[in-house]
Scaffold this active site. Structure first.
Site, PDB file in Angstrom:
ATOM      1  N   HIS A 463      30.755  34.979  37.607  1.00  0.00           N
ATOM      2  CA  HIS A 463      31.750  34.354  39.797  1.00  0.00           C
ATOM      3  C   HIS A 463      31.669  32.907  40.125  1.00  0.00           C
ATOM      4  O   HIS A 463      32.559  32.507  39.635  1.00  0.00           O
ATOM      5  CB  HIS A 463      30.737  35.439  40.452  1.00  0.00           C
ATOM      6  CG  HIS A 463      31.696  35.255  41.857  1.00  0.00           C
ATOM      7  ND1 HIS A 463      32.262  36.148  42.375  1.00  0.00           N
ATOM      8  CD2 HIS A 463      31.144  34.162  42.844  1.00  0.00           C
ATOM      9  CE1 HIS A 463      32.385  36.262  43.649  1.00  0.00           C
ATOM     10  NE2 HIS A 463      31.718  34.544  43.760  1.00  0.00           N
ATOM     11  N   GLU A 464      30.729  32.824  39.761  1.00  0.00           N
ATOM     12  CA  GLU A 464      30.805  30.897  40.528  1.00  0.00           C
ATOM     13  C   GLU A 464      31.416  30.104  39.561  1.00  0.00           C
ATOM     14  O   GLU A 464      31.886  29.212  39.777  1.00  0.00           O
ATOM     15  CB  GLU A 464      29.358  30.279  40.406  1.00  0.00           C
ATOM     16  CG  GLU A 464      28.482  31.400  41.292  1.00  0.00           C
ATOM     17  CD  GLU A 464      29.427  31.260  42.891  1.00  0.00           C
ATOM     18  OE1 GLU A 464      29.688  30.684  42.724  1.00  0.00           O
ATOM     19  OE2 GLU A 464      28.617  32.227  43.869  1.00  0.00           O
ATOM     20  N   HIS A 467      34.742  30.327  40.040  1.00  0.00           N
ATOM     21  CA  HIS A 467      34.920  29.090  41.303  1.00  0.00           C
ATOM     22  C   HIS A 467      35.649  27.500  40.053  1.00  0.00           C
ATOM     23  O   HIS A 467      36.265  27.178  40.865  1.00  0.00           O
ATOM     24  CB  HIS A 467      33.945  29.279  41.866  1.00  0.00           C
ATOM     25  CG  HIS A 467      34.307  30.330  42.824  1.00  0.00           C
ATOM     26  ND1 HIS A 467      35.626  30.538  43.735  1.00  0.00           N
ATOM     27  CD2 HIS A 467      33.074  31.246  43.532  1.00  0.00           C
ATOM     28  CE1 HIS A 467      35.043  31.751  44.656  1.00  0.00           C
ATOM     29  NE2 HIS A 467      33.739  31.478  44.564  1.00  0.00           N
ATOM     30  N   HIS A 470      38.675  27.393  38.810  1.00  0.00           N
ATOM     31  CA  HIS A 470      40.226  26.800  40.331  1.00  0.00           C
ATOM     32  C   HIS A 470      39.492  25.750  40.514  1.00  0.00           C
ATOM     33  O   HIS A 470      40.414  24.849  40.333  1.00  0.00           O
ATOM     34  CB  HIS A 470      39.522  28.185  41.100  1.00  0.00           C
ATOM     35  CG  HIS A 470      40.981  28.701  41.800  1.00  0.00           C
ATOM     36  ND1 HIS A 470      40.419  29.275  43.387  1.00  0.00           N
ATOM     37  CD2 HIS A 470      42.278  28.344  41.884  1.00  0.00           C
ATOM     38  CE1 HIS A 470      41.546  29.079  43.223  1.00  0.00           C
ATOM     39  NE2 HIS A 470      42.906  28.549  42.658  1.00  0.00           N
TER      40      HIS A 470
END
Length: 679
Positions: A463-464, A467, A470
């Site tokens: 999940h991290e 980010h 991105h």
């Protein structure tokens, strides 16, 4: 193996002196204020107007870096000196950003650039940055005058301080608790958890295991401890943190919460909004507060039937063990027992297959297959021995860098997050490449053995990293819309939740797993059990997230602002309607809800579920075209990850998917509808 040195300019954490860092931040704030005080009229020439905008970007870049380092250290190495300096700078920082957002001539400079015929000749990124800046000026009170303008500045400064205080109270309350444990209290805990708790004891110079409220310790006890009274004690300590119900009332967040809500409400009304939720949604993808609320209610209706079945099953499991009434400190314990009974699966059985070095290797291989980038560890100064630095490369060219700081420890805030240190930007020295921090609070290594992660922790890491990608894979050179900047808050979780799907794929799990001793990848029976248990209690988990999101929206759309009793009553009413798992009258979840009181999620916590629709639908394309399809991976990279805030979130999604998002795929990914045939 000797690592090569970082090729990008990185912070010299081994040389940072906090007083010097403070001085640097003060200088950067002063530079910004000097520039604003000298900007007394809009330049007449278009090129000069653009130079004003470029200077604002340069100032923002400077301040972002220096403040970003201090903010990061305050989160991961919190101590009295760091906290004092951080707190001392908050008023000046808030004053500067208020001054910036309300500077009439600066606002007029942006407006005149947009109104010129030459505006259409600017790059798409520049145009988007200017449009977003004009929106933000209005949301910062640029149109306010006199007393209203002054009051807005006072509110901004006070909110900045209150958010920091709220966060500090949660950290201090978490660390104020520890409980030495005897052998009997350790019954039921696996050997690895016992060793971890003994490690916590040794850190406190005790020759016995110690329970703390750090997540690895808390979850181990709530999941495995046979001692029901111990589970109850920890549950009470954890759910009353930073509240009047705790023994440490000096960290009570009650008054802070009330004041934050009152000030947010006042700020929203100063700007012409009925309530803070309206103000928050003005910069998000969801069209209105009502639309976000209805989305949550509709999703809750889908989740309710499965959740009722799940809680009935859980109660039956507890009753079979002699527990007549299921209590909140029983749910995790009996969920684990039920999962073992039904799937012959426990997190503990999986952990030896998920050593951290193998997980990182597998993650990097997956990212390489999807996006064609290599990840190389480099030598760089770090703030703690846990931290490591890596660089992203493509065909020998460095794209950006990132730090991992993965394990829970004393003085580190709980949770998991990605924060940017440096954004991609064109500068006078050439292209500035992005660098970010990715921080988690996983179970640390015990003794000489590498850290063994649960599958939940593997999920969090992915999940991290979503980010992080991105931030790092942006192709936009304008700081205001590069990476996650300028992306609607309720779409910013799309890349992160999207990456989680690879932790549930058989081919991915082959890359991610290797038994700590036998070196075998996850055996077929455990793999089948893990995949079969994927939707275990998905109804209950969804309702829990919806409970948080509805509570957040509700307290921010009530006028006048609620007091602490009304805040509690609002949460109780939502729980009565949507929660199926038991809770207690003393539970003060809201007092440690840092996402909304100290993070960026105020009236925006619904974003997790909103973006989950986008992530599910985006992954559906991979399911149909092959989850390692390089063409599809390239399209996701170029149409979602690369564009930052240059494209509106919905436009970016449509560019990738060919249509607007649908909720059907999310329902299937929750296990509530039949899956399609995959490629």
């Amino acid at each position: 193996m000797t690592l090569q040195h970082a090729t990008l300019p990185v912070p010299q954490f081994d040389q940072i002196q906090l007083p010097e860092l403070k001085q640097q931040i003060q200088q950067h704030i002063q530079h910004g204020q000097d520039f604003l005080s000298q900007l007394t009229q809009v330049p007449s020439e278009f090129s000069a107007q653009l130079e004003v905008l470029a200077e604002i970007d340069r100032l923002e870049n400077q301040l972002n870096e220096s403040w970003g380092v201090l903010s990061h250290l305050n989160a991961v190495m919190n101590n009295a000196e760091t906290r004092k300096i951080y707190q001392s700078l908050l008023p000046a920082l808030s004053e500067y950003y208020t001054q910036l957002g309300q500077h009439t001539v600066l606002y007029q400079s942006y407006q005149q650039v947009q109104d010129r015929a030459e505006f259409s000749q600017l790059s798409a990124a520049q145009q988007s940055a200017i449009k977003l800046a004009l929106r933000d000026f209005k949301l910062s009170g640029v149109a306010l005058e006199g007393e209203a303008k002054k009051r807005y500045a006072e509110i901004s400064a006070r909110l900045s301080q209150l958010s920091s205080d709220f966060s500090n109270h949660v950290l201090d309350a978490t660390q104020a608790y520890h409980k030495p444990l005897n052998e009997q209290q350790l019954q039921g805990l696996p050997a690895s958890s016992i060793e971890l708790l003994k490690q916590y004891g040794a850190q406190r110079e005790l020759d016995q295991a110690v329970a703390t409220l750090d997540i690895p310790s808390y979850l181990a006890i709530m999941t495995y401890a046979d001692d029901r009274s111990l589970r109850e004690e920890l549950y009470h300590a954890y759910t009353t943190r930073a509240s009047e119900q705790s023994v440490h009332t000096e960290f009570d967040n009650t008054a802070i919460m009330q004041e934050i809500l009152a000030l947010r409400q006042e700020m929203a009304q100063l700007l012409g909004f009925h309530n803070y939720a309206e103000y928050s949604l003005a910069s998000k993808m969801a069209p209105s507060v009502e639309a976000a609320h209805q989305f949550l209610v509709d999703l809750a209706e889908h989740a309710l039937t499965p959740a009722l079945g799940e809680i009935a099953e859980l109660k039956a499991t507890a009753q079979a063990d002699g527990v007549a009434q299921l209590q909140p400190w029983d749910t995790t314990y009996y969920s684990e027992k039920l999962k073992q009974q039904r799937f012959n699966l426990s997190q503990e059985a999986l952990k030896p297959y998920f050593p951290a070095p193998k997980i990182l290797q597998g993650l990097f291989q997956i990212v390489n297959r999807l996006y064609g980038v290599q990840i190389v560890e480099r030598q760089a100064p770090v703030w703690h021995s846990d931290a490591r630095y890596f660089e992203l490369e493509e065909q020998g060219k460095v794209l950006g860098g990132f730090y991992f700081d993965l394990y829970a420890r004393n003085g580190k805030r709980g949770g998991a997050w990605m924060s940017g240190f440096r954004s991609r930007m064109q500068t006078a020295q050439g292209l500035q490449k992005p660098i970010c921090y990715m921080v988690c609070n996983f179970t640390p290594p015990v003794g000489e053995q590498p850290a063994l992660l649960t599958h939940d922790e593997v999920n969090t890491l992915f999940h991290e990293f979503g980010h992080g990608l991105h931030h790092l894979l942006t192709e936009v050179d304008n700081i205001a819309v590069a990476g996650t900047h300028g992306v609607a808050w309720d779409a910013v979780e799309l890349p992160s939740q999207f990456m989680e799907f690879w932790t549930w794929d058989q081919h991915s799990l082959d890359l991610l797993s290797e038994h700590i001793e036998s070196k075998q990848s996850l055996p077929h029976d455990l793999l089948e059990a893990l995949l079969a248990a994927r939707f275990f209690q998905s109804g209950m988990q969804t309702l829990r997230q919806i409970e948080f999101a509805l509570f957040d929206l509700e307290i921010h759309r009530q006028t006048p602002a609620l007091n602490s009793q009304q805040i509690q009553a609002t949460l109780d009413a939502i729980r009565a309607k949507y929660a199926v798992a038991p809770t207690t009258a003393y539970n003060r979840f809201q007092h440690s809800f840092t996402h909304i009181f100290a993070g960026g999620y105020a009236a925006g916590y619904y974003s997790y579920k909103w973006a989950e629709v986008l992530a599910s639908d985006a992954f559906d394309r991979f399911e149909n075209e092959g989850i390692f399809n390089t063409v599809t991976g390239h399209e996701f990279r170029t149409k979602i990850l690369a564009v930052g805030g240059k494209d509106k979130a919905l436009d970016a999604f449509i560019n990738f998917r060919g249509r607007e998002p649908k909720i059907d795929v999310l329902l299937r990914h929750q296990g509530w509808t039949n899956p399609p045939k995959t490629a």
